[in-house]
Design a protein around this motif. Structure first.
Motif, PDB file in Angstrom:
ATOM      1  N   LEU A   1       0.844  -1.198  -0.066  1.00  0.00           N
ATOM      2  CA  LEU A   1       0.061  -0.052  -0.046  1.00  0.00           C
ATOM      3  C   LEU A   1       0.986   1.441  -0.056  1.00  0.00           C
ATOM      4  O   LEU A   1       0.515   2.339  -0.810  1.00  0.00           O
ATOM      5  CB  LEU A   1      -0.977  -0.078   1.236  1.00  0.00           C
ATOM      6  N   ALA A   2       1.947   1.169   0.810  1.00  0.00           N
ATOM      7  CA  ALA A   2       2.911   2.500   0.877  1.00  0.00           C
ATOM      8  C   ALA A   2       3.565   2.455  -0.277  1.00  0.00           C
ATOM      9  O   ALA A   2       3.909   3.687  -0.894  1.00  0.00           O
ATOM     10  CB  ALA A   2       3.773   2.098   2.094  1.00  0.00           C
ATOM     11  N   GLU A   3       3.972   1.382  -0.935  1.00  0.00           N
ATOM     12  CA  GLU A   3       4.807   1.455  -2.318  1.00  0.00           C
ATOM     13  C   GLU A   3       4.462   1.700  -3.516  1.00  0.00           C
ATOM     14  O   GLU A   3       4.664   2.359  -4.690  1.00  0.00           O
ATOM     15  CB  GLU A   3       5.695   0.039  -2.134  1.00  0.00           C
ATOM     16  N   VAL A   4       3.269   0.874  -3.740  1.00  0.00           N
ATOM     17  CA  VAL A   4       2.514   1.070  -5.037  1.00  0.00           C
ATOM     18  C   VAL A   4       1.886   2.181  -5.421  1.00  0.00           C
ATOM     19  O   VAL A   4       2.128   2.697  -6.667  1.00  0.00           O
ATOM     20  CB  VAL A   4       1.690  -0.378  -5.168  1.00  0.00           C
TER      21      VAL A   4
ATOM     22  N   GLY B   1      -2.709  16.008   4.970  1.00  0.00           N
ATOM     23  CA  GLY B   1      -2.702  14.658   4.796  1.00  0.00           C
ATOM     24  C   GLY B   1      -1.356  14.297   4.418  1.00  0.00           C
ATOM     25  O   GLY B   1      -0.738  12.861   4.596  1.00  0.00           O
ATOM     26  N   VAL B   2      -0.372  15.111   4.649  1.00  0.00           N
ATOM     27  CA  VAL B   2       1.147  14.820   4.571  1.00  0.00           C
ATOM     28  C   VAL B   2       1.697  13.868   5.669  1.00  0.00           C
ATOM     29  O   VAL B   2       2.182  12.815   5.396  1.00  0.00           O
ATOM     30  CB  VAL B   2       2.128  16.068   4.564  1.00  0.00           C
ATOM     31  N   PRO B   3       1.213  14.143   6.949  1.00  0.00           N
ATOM     32  CA  PRO B   3       1.888  13.209   7.925  1.00  0.00           C
ATOM     33  C   PRO B   3       1.151  11.868   7.782  1.00  0.00           C
ATOM     34  O   PRO B   3       1.904  10.837   8.348  1.00  0.00           O
ATOM     35  CB  PRO B   3       1.169  14.126   9.307  1.00  0.00           C
ATOM     36  N   VAL B   4      -0.102  11.807   7.364  1.00  0.00           N
ATOM     37  CA  VAL B   4      -0.635  10.485   7.017  1.00  0.00           C
ATOM     38  C   VAL B   4       0.206   9.680   6.085  1.00  0.00           C
ATOM     39  O   VAL B   4       0.555   8.433   6.400  1.00  0.00           O
ATOM     40  CB  VAL B   4      -1.928  10.625   6.738  1.00  0.00           C
ATOM     41  N   VAL B   5       0.445  10.159   4.976  1.00  0.00           N
ATOM     42  CA  VAL B   5       1.289   9.672   3.829  1.00  0.00           C
ATOM     43  C   VAL B   5       2.791   9.166   4.589  1.00  0.00           C
ATOM     44  O   VAL B   5       3.130   8.123   4.173  1.00  0.00           O
ATOM     45  CB  VAL B   5       1.595  10.478   2.598  1.00  0.00           C
ATOM     46  N   GLU B   6       3.468  10.212   5.274  1.00  0.00           N
ATOM     47  CA  GLU B   6       4.723   9.875   5.868  1.00  0.00           C
ATOM     48  C   GLU B   6       4.589   8.806   6.728  1.00  0.00           C
ATOM     49  O   GLU B   6       5.394   7.847   6.865  1.00  0.00           O
ATOM     50  CB  GLU B   6       5.368  11.232   6.263  1.00  0.00           C
ATOM     51  N   ALA B   7       3.761   8.627   7.660  1.00  0.00           N
ATOM     52  CA  ALA B   7       3.456   7.380   8.430  1.00  0.00           C
ATOM     53  C   ALA B   7       3.249   6.273   7.836  1.00  0.00           C
ATOM     54  O   ALA B   7       3.553   5.332   8.239  1.00  0.00           O
ATOM     55  CB  ALA B   7       2.322   7.767   9.390  1.00  0.00           C
ATOM     56  N   LEU B   8       2.416   6.189   6.547  1.00  0.00           N
ATOM     57  CA  LEU B   8       2.217   5.032   5.979  1.00  0.00           C
ATOM     58  C   LEU B   8       3.481   4.757   5.326  1.00  0.00           C
ATOM     59  O   LEU B   8       3.514   3.186   5.511  1.00  0.00           O
ATOM     60  CB  LEU B   8       1.204   5.316   4.776  1.00  0.00           C
ATOM     61  N   ARG B   9       4.328   5.404   4.870  1.00  0.00           N
ATOM     62  CA  ARG B   9       5.488   4.947   4.088  1.00  0.00           C
ATOM     63  C   ARG B   9       6.619   4.299   5.308  1.00  0.00           C
ATOM     64  O   ARG B   9       7.436   3.667   4.930  1.00  0.00           O
ATOM     65  CB  ARG B   9       5.985   6.218   3.272  1.00  0.00           C
ATOM     66  N   ALA B  10       6.475   5.074   6.427  1.00  0.00           N
ATOM     67  CA  ALA B  10       7.392   4.509   7.304  1.00  0.00           C
ATOM     68  C   ALA B  10       6.882   3.361   8.012  1.00  0.00           C
ATOM     69  O   ALA B  10       7.580   2.745   8.759  1.00  0.00           O
ATOM     70  CB  ALA B  10       7.773   5.625   8.293  1.00  0.00           C
TER      71      ALA B  10
END
Length: 1019
Positions: free
Chosen positions: A417-420, A429-438
């Motif tokens: 989900l984080a990669e594709v 929404g930036v903190p949410v995306v960063e948390a997902l990628r981490a």
């Protein structure tokens, strides 16, 4: 050449009159201007004057001079004879006596109208048709009609039909070949080989790679989510999006992709180059975006129905299971406490002597007479387990803790989900995306400390306690990574729905703000948008006009209010009496019964074929590949498919092995090649237009009023496009078909919505997604769609939004100036429209209106963006205040006018009656929609909509004929009776058991009407 792709109707109408021209056509083409009138009157004989005028109008309307001008419809001759003051229009029959006179008149008319021969306009016509091929998805028949219209508009005489048909076909084929070459040009040889390999079946597989990629996900589970993301990853790994194909309009790429997505790999392999590579490239580019949409749609469904909602349900079940235990424990404790309450601490004896205070031992002695000490201890322990300490602090803690048991469901796909997905986000929404990628790195660690996560996401007390307050981990300074995973996924789910987080390049889950017209595109479109929507570029000027309108409406209603017994304003609330049923006009029942008895009995397939014979509706279906040759008896094949899909009975009952047109193979091939949603919509639009030519339709309405309402269907197969709702689908899932119906009872279009999503979120999209070019002016809905923002969006886009108000007692009326005293309306109109917010966002509001009307953005997505949680954005607030102006106008009219309230009720009843007819038609397989993919759902419901329009058209035709026969017999039918006759009757139509798909042979004639006075059933 003409016979290869032109419909019979096109051939019959080309350069000829198809019946009597309408009053509008007579005015447009045969009303003589001053110059024509002077030249016509200069002719010596009456028949020459009429003949000259007839030729003048004929060439303007048909684009050619008739070889026998005297054979025009009688109404034409009468219309021009009246203008020329010729008493006998029949004198036109003498006009053909001298052929040189006709030719001389024709030359004179050509000079007057500056008409050109076809050869002079041939090049420009080729350029025009070529341009239409590039910017539209029109088939050869539509292009032919466009070419005819262009010749008429540019005053070029029509050539022979074969010559024009050949020109259109040649230009279309040539431009399509050029499009294929342009798409193919940037493809390198190595990438071309990779595209061709998609058509091969790998070792050990049963289908080609492309076949597998084209199949969207249906399994709503963690395993299905992982598979959907892997599919998106594999498709995006092709990097087809990197190739520069900007020279080709998106509509042509979509056309290629639609063919590639629906065609078997073996057929694609047989295509010649460069068409094959162009089709594959467009298909893969489409799949790159649609696969991401599919994966995120599945994620939204999984979170809503399988994780969050199920956890809440199971927590509720667990609580219910604890109720007997809680009840028993509470009863024990209650009995002990009751003993204490019934025993005074200080008591007096019978002689008034004071007794010693009751000791603990004495208290226990009395309690144990009711409940033992062991039982009471156990009850207290049970209460402690069922009602743990701190339960009141956060009621959500228990059900969210249920999520932790589902960690195994989400763990396999979080990294994908984080990669594709090509994530994008606004600032929120930036903190949410960063948390997902981490998140994958956090999950991989055995020990996770608070330094490894973004604790700013823990704004919710429940998640903060679950993530940071695990008693086993917190002592060592660690956090619960399982709880953190669900915290991030829930935050992502919420941000996606709000579009604070989105996917670049996707469609459904893209950023709607990026689709709004902006920059040069907006500056070019702005004047056209303002003109089309009759809006002012100045907010001050526009609001000043609205202020005058609202003030005048307030005063009008306030002045008439004292005389209306049905309306009362008391205690700051409006009371409005319910409308009583309107009495039927005298003679209504007799006319209705007579008309119903006169309608011929007909089998459903015969009805469809007769409607086609009179309208050519099935000619609107073009082959998905663009080929022009059509098989014989295609109308029979398409009728069989329409019967199969609209009744939901499947192919088996309509297959006739001995009949070529109805053989299983022919039906299957036509289903793939012809029976597509664009064809369905074009056929439906044709029926809507042709119904308007039937006189009785004008008694039902002008086509300017429409209602939008949802029809629910249970879907018993797996699908990511359905949702649960016990009220409508019991324990299963389903969808809503939100369709728009005109006051003439014809369906104008519809969209498919998952589950029972609030209609207000899709109603504007349904209105902007109509099958017909002409839009209604008034849109009526039920109460559930009322919201200030929806009012604002409808109003700025040029629609009058008129929802039914079920309970007006709590309605608020808004005004511009609080200082004005509106008399009896004063107690309910103490709210001011904040015009400063509208002025501040006026330019953005205009951009939204332009973007909605041009189709660059969906209203559903904008409504979500403009509402962030419980609060609206600045633009959303501006639309809400703008909408309150029009909502107030609607409420005032609703209070003031009984006719207005009845009009709303009548239109909603039309929608409900149409839904009842739809249930009657869609009877097969328990009325359940059994398609797991959205395309299949849209095709089948589109077929149902087309079938309903065919039934309404057929009934309209025969109701009109029945009324004419009744009036010819001396019966006068009043307009109020005509307006109440409904084309939704169906007792005379047989939908069951018999499917004789054969032409009736009636041609343009109608079936004989039944005798309303005859006894017994008549065929």
């Amino acid at each position: 050449m003409a016979g290869e792709y032109l419909s019979g109707d096109q051939v019959a109408r080309y350069g000829r009159f198809a019946g009597e021209p309408s009053a509008q056509e007579l005015e447009s083409f045969f009303r003589l201007d001053a110059a024509a009138l002077e030249l016509a009157r200069a002719k010596r004989r009456p028949h020459n004057r009429v003949g000259w005028a007839v030729q003048w109008g004929t060439v303007r309307m048909l684009g050619t001079f008739l070889s026998t001008p005297a054979e025009v419809p009688a109404g034409v001759a009468e219309f021009v004879a009246e203008q020329l003051e010729v008493e006998d229009p029949l004198c036109l029959k003498l006009y053909p006596e001298r052929l040189p006179t006709q030719h001389e008149h024709a030359r004179e008319i050509r000079r007057l109208l500056e008409l050109r021969d076809f050869e002079e306009g041939d090049l420009r016509l080729r350029q025009y048709v070529a341009g239409r091929v590039w910017v539209s998805s029109e088939g050869p028949r539509a292009l032919f009609d466009r070419a005819v219209a262009w010749l008429l508009r540019n005053r070029v005489l029509l050539p022979g039909i074969t010559q024009l048909a050949r020109l259109v076909a040649e230009v279309r084929v040539g431009e399509q070949a050029l499009i294929y070459s342009v798409v193919d040009a940037p493809v390198a040889p190595e990438f071309r080989r990779e595209l061709l390999e998609l058509l091969q079946v790998p070792d050990g597989a049963s289908v080609s790679v492309l076949e597998r990629w084209r199949k969207p996900p249906r399994d709503v589970s963690g395993r299905g989510q992982k598979a959907a993301l892997e599919r998106a990853r594999d498709i995006r790994a092709m990097n087809a999006r990197e190739l520069e194909v900007w020279r080709v309009p998106p509509v042509k790429l979509a056309e290629l992709a639609r063919y590639g997505a629906a065609t078997h790999a073996s057929t694609l392999r047989r295509l010649v180059e460069p068409r094959r590579t162009a089709t594959l490239l467009a298909t893969v580019r489409h799949l790159e975006n649609s696969s991401v949409d599919d994966a995120l749609t599945l994620f939204e469904v999984l979170m809503s129905t399988k994780l969050l909602a199920r956890a809440e349900r199971e927590d509720g079940k667990a609580k219910l299971k604890q109720l007997p235990r809680l009840r028993r424990a509470a009863a024990k404790v209650a009995s002990a406490v009751a003993v204490l309450l019934d025993t005074p601490v200080d008591a007096a004896g019978e002689d008034g002597e004071e007794l010693a205070p009751l000791s603990v031992a004495q208290a226990w002695e009395r309690i144990e007479q009711v409940v033992t000490r062991e039982e009471l201890a156990k009850a207290v322990a049970d209460l402690g387990e069922v009602l743990p300490e701190g339960a009141d602090e956060d009621a959500d803690a228990s059900w969210r803790a249920q999520l932790l048991e589902r960690y195994a469901t989400v763990r396999p796909f979080t990294a994908l989900l984080a990669e594709v997905v090509p994530w994008g986000a606004v600032q929120a929404g930036v903190p949410v995306v960063e948390a997902l990628r981490a998140l994958p790195k956090v999950q991989a660690r055995r020990k996770v400390g608070s330094a490894h996560i973004d604790t700013s996401l823990l704004t919710d007390a429940t998640w903060r306690r679950l993530v940071l307050g695990n008693p086993v981990l917190a002592a060592n300074g660690l956090v619960d990574k399982h709880a953190w995973t669900f915290c991030v996924l829930e935050a992502l789910h919420t941000a996606l729905r709000r579009r604070d987080v989105f996917a670049h390049g996707a469609d459904t889950w893209s950023d709607p703000r990026a689709r709004l017209l902006s920059g040069t595109g907006w500056q070019v479109a702005r004047p056209k948008v303002l003109t089309a929507l009759e809006l002012s570029g100045s907010a001050d000027e526009h609001l000043a006009e609205l202020e005058v309108l609202l003030d005048e409406t307030f005063w009008h209603v306030a002045e008439g209010l004292p005389g209306k017994a049905c309306v009362e304003i008391k205690d700051g609330k409006i009371r409005l009496d319910r409308l009583d049923a309107q009495e039927e006009p005298a003679g209504m029942k007799a006319v209705r019964d007579a008309v119903a008895a006169m309608l011929p009995k007909v089998d459903y397939p015969e009805l469809l074929l007769e409607v086609h014979a009179k309208t050519g509706m099935l000619d609107a279906f073009e082959h998905i590949s663009g080929k022009v040759a059509r098989p014989d008896d295609l109308d029979l094949t398409l009728t069989g498919l329409l019967v199969s899909k609209s009744t939901n009975i499947g192919l088996e009952p309509v297959v006739k092995p001995g009949e070529r047109a109805l053989a299983r193979g022919r039906l299957t091939a036509a289903d793939w090649g012809y029976f597509t949603l664009p064809g369905i919509r074009a056929a439906s639009a044709l029926l809507v237009a042709r119904q308007g030519d039937i006189p009785i339709a004008a008694d039902w309405g002008g086509g300017h009023v429409a209602s939008a309402d949802g029809m629910r269907f249970t879907v018993p197969v797996r699908s990511i496009h359905t949702r649960p709702n016990r009220k409508y689908f019991s324990s299963g899932r389903g969808l809503t078909w939100l369709n728009v119906v005109s006051d003439r009872v014809m369906g104008l279009g519809g969209i498919v919505m998952p589950g029972t999503l609030r209609d207000s979120l899709g109603i504007l999209d349904a209105v902007f997604n109509l099958d017909v070019p002409e839009r209604p002016q008034v849109v009526i809905t039920d109460t559930g769609s009322v919201s200030d923002m929806v009012f604002g969006l409808f109003a700025i886009c040029g629609y009058q939004f008129s929802p039914r108000i079920a309970d007006i007692s709590d309605a608020r009326l808004w005004r511009f100036d609080l200082a004005t005293d509106y008399g009896p309306l004063e107690p309910v109109s103490r709210h001011r429209v904040q015009t400063e917010k509208i002025r501040q966002h006026w330019e953005d509001m205009l951009r939204v209106a332009g973007s909605l009307t041009t189709g660059t953005v969906r209203a559903h997505d904008l409504l979500r963006v403009m509402t962030s949680g419980e609060r609206m954005t600045g633009l959303g607030d501006a639309f809400a205040h703008y909408g309150r102006i029009f909502k107030t106008l609607h409420l005032l009219q609703f209070i003031d006018s009984e006719a207005y309230r009845r009009m709303i009720g009548v239109q909603l009843n039309i929608g409900e009656g149409r839904h009842a007819l739809a249930r009657r038609v869609f009877f097969g397989r328990l009325g359940e929609l059994r398609h797991g993919y959205r395309d299949g759902m849209e095709d089948q419901l589109g077929a149902l909509g087309l079938a309903l329009n065919a039934v309404v058209f057929w009934n309209t035709l025969y109701i009109d004929a029945a009324l004419r026969e009744l009036e010819a017999g001396g019966l006068t039918v009043a307009p109020e009776i005509r307006s109440r006759l409904s084309p939704l009757v169906h007792e005379h139509i047989n939908f069951h058991g018999r499917y004789p798909i054969v032409r009736s042979g009636l041609g343009d004639a109608l079936r004989p009407l039944r005798d309303p006075h005859a006894e017994g059933e008549q065929g």
